[in-house]
Every structure is written in structure tokens, then in C-alpha cells.
Enzyme design. Structure first.
Site, PDB file in Angstrom:
ATOM      1  N   HIS A  23     -77.223  39.338  29.638  1.00  0.00           N
ATOM      2  CA  HIS A  23     -77.855  40.490  28.997  1.00  0.00           C
ATOM      3  C   HIS A  23     -77.456  41.817  29.630  1.00  0.00           C
ATOM      4  CE1 HIS A  23     -81.002  38.277  26.547  1.00  0.00           C
ATOM      5  NE2 HIS A  23     -80.510  37.316  27.295  1.00  0.00           N
TER       6      HIS A  23
ATOM      7  N   TRP B 158     -84.414  47.876  25.276  1.00  0.00           N
ATOM      8  CA  TRP B 158     -84.928  48.620  24.131  1.00  0.00           C
ATOM      9  C   TRP B 158     -86.281  48.114  23.662  1.00  0.00           C
ATOM     10  CZ3 TRP B 158     -82.729  52.816  24.547  1.00  0.00           C
ATOM     11  CH2 TRP B 158     -81.353  53.005  24.563  1.00  0.00           C
TER      12      TRP B 158
ATOM     13  N   HIS C 102     -78.777  48.703  31.350  1.00  0.00           N
ATOM     14  CA  HIS C 102     -78.213  47.357  31.239  1.00  0.00           C
ATOM     15  C   HIS C 102     -76.733  47.367  31.589  1.00  0.00           C
ATOM     16  CE1 HIS C 102     -81.122  44.375  29.484  1.00  0.00           C
ATOM     17  NE2 HIS C 102     -81.848  45.467  29.653  1.00  0.00           N
TER      18      HIS C 102
ATOM     19  N   HIS D 172     -86.524  51.233  34.557  1.00  0.00           N
ATOM     20  CA  HIS D 172     -85.945  50.392  33.504  1.00  0.00           C
ATOM     21  C   HIS D 172     -86.924  50.234  32.343  1.00  0.00           C
ATOM     22  CE1 HIS D 172     -82.965  47.127  32.428  1.00  0.00           C
ATOM     23  NE2 HIS D 172     -83.932  46.945  31.547  1.00  0.00           N
TER      24      HIS D 172
ATOM     25  N   ARG E 190     -84.005  32.772  26.491  1.00  0.00           N
ATOM     26  CA  ARG E 190     -83.588  32.637  27.882  1.00  0.00           C
ATOM     27  C   ARG E 190     -84.714  32.134  28.792  1.00  0.00           C
ATOM     28  NH1 ARG E 190     -82.560  38.748  30.198  1.00  0.00           N
ATOM     29  NH2 ARG E 190     -84.580  39.655  29.689  1.00  0.00           N
TER      30      ARG E 190
ATOM     31  N   ASP F 146     -84.084  37.108  23.962  1.00  0.00           N
ATOM     32  CA  ASP F 146     -84.968  37.300  25.108  1.00  0.00           C
ATOM     33  C   ASP F 146     -85.982  36.168  25.242  1.00  0.00           C
ATOM     34  OD1 ASP F 146     -84.106  39.678  26.454  1.00  0.00           O
ATOM     35  OD2 ASP F 146     -84.742  40.796  24.694  1.00  0.00           O
TER      36      ASP F 146
ATOM     37  N   ASP G 242     -86.469  51.021  28.354  1.00  0.00           N
ATOM     38  CA  ASP G 242     -86.582  49.930  27.381  1.00  0.00           C
ATOM     39  C   ASP G 242     -87.605  50.254  26.299  1.00  0.00           C
ATOM     40  OD1 ASP G 242     -84.741  48.214  28.487  1.00  0.00           O
ATOM     41  OD2 ASP G 242     -86.207  46.861  29.380  1.00  0.00           O
TER      42      ASP G 242
ATOM     43  N   HIS H 176     -78.275  40.720  19.278  1.00  0.00           N
ATOM     44  CA  HIS H 176     -79.053  41.183  20.427  1.00  0.00           C
ATOM     45  C   HIS H 176     -78.200  41.913  21.459  1.00  0.00           C
ATOM     46  CE1 HIS H 176     -82.580  41.079  23.095  1.00  0.00           C
ATOM     47  NE2 HIS H 176     -81.697  40.899  24.063  1.00  0.00           N
TER      48      HIS H 176
ATOM     49  N   ASP I  82     -78.398  45.479  23.522  1.00  0.00           N
ATOM     50  CA  ASP I  82     -78.515  45.567  24.982  1.00  0.00           C
ATOM     51  C   ASP I  82     -77.465  46.464  25.617  1.00  0.00           C
ATOM     52  OD1 ASP I  82     -80.708  43.906  25.194  1.00  0.00           O
ATOM     53  OD2 ASP I  82     -79.614  42.191  26.003  1.00  0.00           O
TER      54      ASP I  82
ATOM     55  N   HIS J 188     -84.732  47.040  19.511  1.00  0.00           N
ATOM     56  CA  HIS J 188     -83.879  45.987  18.956  1.00  0.00           C
ATOM     57  C   HIS J 188     -84.053  45.861  17.442  1.00  0.00           C
ATOM     58  CE1 HIS J 188     -81.683  44.201  22.238  1.00  0.00           C
ATOM     59  NE2 HIS J 188     -82.758  44.216  22.995  1.00  0.00           N
TER      60      HIS J 188
END
Length: 330
Positions: A79, A20, A145, A168, A67, A64, A172, A135, A139, A25
Site C-alpha cells: 500500500h 484517503w 504513502h 498521516h 489485508r 484495506d 487520510d 485501490h 493510495d 477512495h
């Protein structure tokens, strides 16, 4: 586009986007803030040490960033869930088939929901758990996802508004940002207000209660599987209704965009509404829930702060984003 033969050691160095994007988000978080109870708001503000008007949105993309740290690298596979289905002929998610021992977004939601309720954890760990829940609830509503095909669409080259990217990435970020015209915190606040109005008095007024079907904070896996199955269904109906060939190498800012935007709006709205209900249920749940409680058949759920080796395919999925993506990083 990332070469599928790119050495795995180089993948963590590549630019990346989040499900997203920042806009999506943050919007999910603002929607949730509009629906959570006063006691839940106080609970979250206390854990986050943030009483601002964006207390959930301010941490919506933390996972995000985390990680990419040495400490948080273990969380990359959490995720998403790689649905090994066959779109567009068949879309489905199977927990036993698709969630490996290192975990997936479904088991992560279950785990961090339990950790959030575990009062003897340190304040730092409970705060991380809340950030992950915020989060991951976002997702899991992004259809790609919840799909394995071509690394969740990262391996499908497309163009959008004349710019080369991948499938993708446009789900997003590109399509939502084209609709709203930006990705700032205030853009997200405004979009959230519009979607909240549709939930409360508009086109989703009569269906929003149904979005909470199957929600049971005592069983995070089964609840998250409802959401994963819902999102995955759009891979067949909207993301690639004509298969890979229907989108590969094509410009998707026309009819494809027009068909996708209602789904993106709906999924963002669902994510925010469900996040609010989930957080309310956490606050209302009895204290002292056992660590690891949940439905039968759950795979490894305890993700402590440690690294482990993951298989090559899942590393590629975790880090295999568009290295030539234009514009800002999410």
C-alpha cells in the site's frame, strides 16, 4: 499514538485507517466512473459482477479490509513505497532504493495490472487484481504513502479540531471529511461530481491532459513512478514545508488546513482521472500480455496469495497506525 517500542506481535490488532479514508477512495472511484469508456465500464462491471451506479466505489476500500485477513496479510507492504529522501530539503522517490523484494505500491500496480489482463487466471483472481488496481491508484496519490519519514507521518503527533491524532491520519481522513462534512457513499458521489466539473470545465480543464503524461499500461513500474514522484513532491512543499518541527504537537486545522486542502482536492482529482485512463488502456491493450511484462529493472512483481516475513520496520509501517484515533474506522 502507537509507541515505537510496541511489540510487533500486537501491531496487527490495532485500529487502522486507509489512504484517503473511505471518502477519498470512493471519490476517486466515482471520478473514474465519470471518465471511463462504455466498454471499460462493461469490462469492470462484468469482472466485479456489479452493474450498480457505484460499481467501482463499492470495492474501492476492499484492499484495506482484505489485508487484515490471514489470506491477505501478505499485501500490507503493497500500500505504500518508503521514499528514503530528506524532506523538506529534498523529496524524491527511487524505485531501486525504495522498493524492497517483498514489493511496494509501484510494483504492485505493475503486477496486478498484468494479472488483470491475464485471461487464463480464475475469475476470482482477476476480480482481486481489479480491486487492487482501483485501490492502489488511490493510495499512490496520498503524499504520505510515498514517504518513509516517521512511518509515513504516523509517528508525528498533531491535533486537528482539538483532537489528538497523527499527521498521516489527517491527510487520510480528517481534512477531507472536514471539507465535505461526512464520509458516506453519497458524500463521495457529490464530491466527485464537483471535482469532475473542475476537470471538464473548471480550473483543471487546461492541465488535466498533462496528468496522463508517462502513462503506459505496458510498463506499470515507470507509469506508477511518475505518479509516486508527483505525490512525493508535496511532502516538501505542503505536508512538512518546515520539517517535522513545523507540525509536531501543533493544531493543524487553521492555516495548515487551508494550504493542504487544495492539494488534497487536486490529488483526488488526479487519481480518479488517471484511474479512468489506466482502466481504459487495460481494456484497449492487446490480449495475451505475458505475465510479468514490464520495463527493465523491476523487482519481484508476482504476489501470489501467500504469507512471507517482512522486516520489522516495514511491518511497523504497514500496521503502525494511531491506536488512539478517534471516531470511525476506515
Amino acid at each position: 499514538m502507537i509507541s515505537k517500542s510496541l511489540p510487533l506481535a500486537l501491531l496487527p490488532l490495532l485500529p487502522q485507517v486507509s489512504a484517503w479514508g473511505t471518502l477519498g477512495h470512493d471519490t476517486v472511484a466515482f471520478i473514474a466512473q465519470s471518465f471511463i469508456s462504455n466498454s471499460t465500464a462493461a469490462f469492470a462491471q462484468g469482472i466485479l459482477n456489479d452493474t450498480s451506479s457505484a460499481f467501482l466505489a463499492n470495492v474501492a476500500t476492499w484492499a484495506d479490509s482484505y489485508r487484515y485477513t490471514t489470506e491477505g496479510a501478505f499485501s500490507a507492504p503493497l500500500h505504500y513505497i518508503d521514499a528514503l529522501d530528506s524532506p523538506p530539503e529534498s523529496c524524491n522517490v527511487d524505485y531501486d532504493r525504495d522498493c524492497p523484494e517483498e514489493g511496494c505500491i509501484v510494483s504492485a500496480i505493475a503486477n496486478y495490472t498484468t494479472r488483470l489482463q491475464t485471461t487464463n487466471l480464475s475469475a476470482t483472481e482477476r476480480q482481486k487484481a481489479l480491486k487492487w488496481v482501483i485501490h492502489f491508484l488511490g493510495d499512490i496519490h496520498q503524499p504520505l504513502h510515498v514517504e518513509n519519514l516517521e512511518i509515513g507521518g504516523n509517528g508525528i503527533n498533531v491535533t486537528f479540531d482539538g483532537t489528538a491524532t497523527n499527521l498521516h491520519h489527517i491527510w487520510d481522513s480528517n481534512m477531507a471529511e472536514k471539507l465535505i462534512g461526512g464520509y458516506s457513499l453519497e458524500d463521495a458521489r457529490t464530491w466527485a461530481g464537483e471535482l469532475v466539473q473542475e476537470i471538464e470545465t473548471g480550473k483543471w480543464k487546461n492541465q488535466s491532459a498533462g496528468w496522463l503524461t508517462g502513462l503506459d499500461v505496458r510498463n506499470g513500474v515507470d507509469s506508477a513512478m511518475v505518479w509516486a514522484t508527483d505525490a512525493n513532491s508535496y511532502v516538501c512543499t505542503t505536508v512538512i514545508p518546515q520539517g517535522e518541527a513545523g507540525v509536531e504537537g501543533k493544531e493543524l486545522d487553521g492555516a495548515y488546513y487551508d494550504a493542504a486542502i487544495p492539494v488534497i482536492q487536486l490529488q483526488i482529482a488526479k487519481a480518479g482521472y488517471r484511474l479512468a485512463a489506466w482502466l481504459d488502456a487495460i481494456v484497449e491493450a492487446e490480449k495475451g500480455v505475458e505475465h510479468g511484462h514490464g520495463g527493465g529493472g523491476q523487482k519481484r512483481k508476482e504476489f501470489e496469495l501467500e504469507d512471507w516475513m517482512v522486516e520489522a520496520r516495514r511491518v511497523r509501517r504497514a500496521f503502525g497506525w494511531n491506536c488512539g484515533a478517534e471516531g470511525h474506522r476506515h
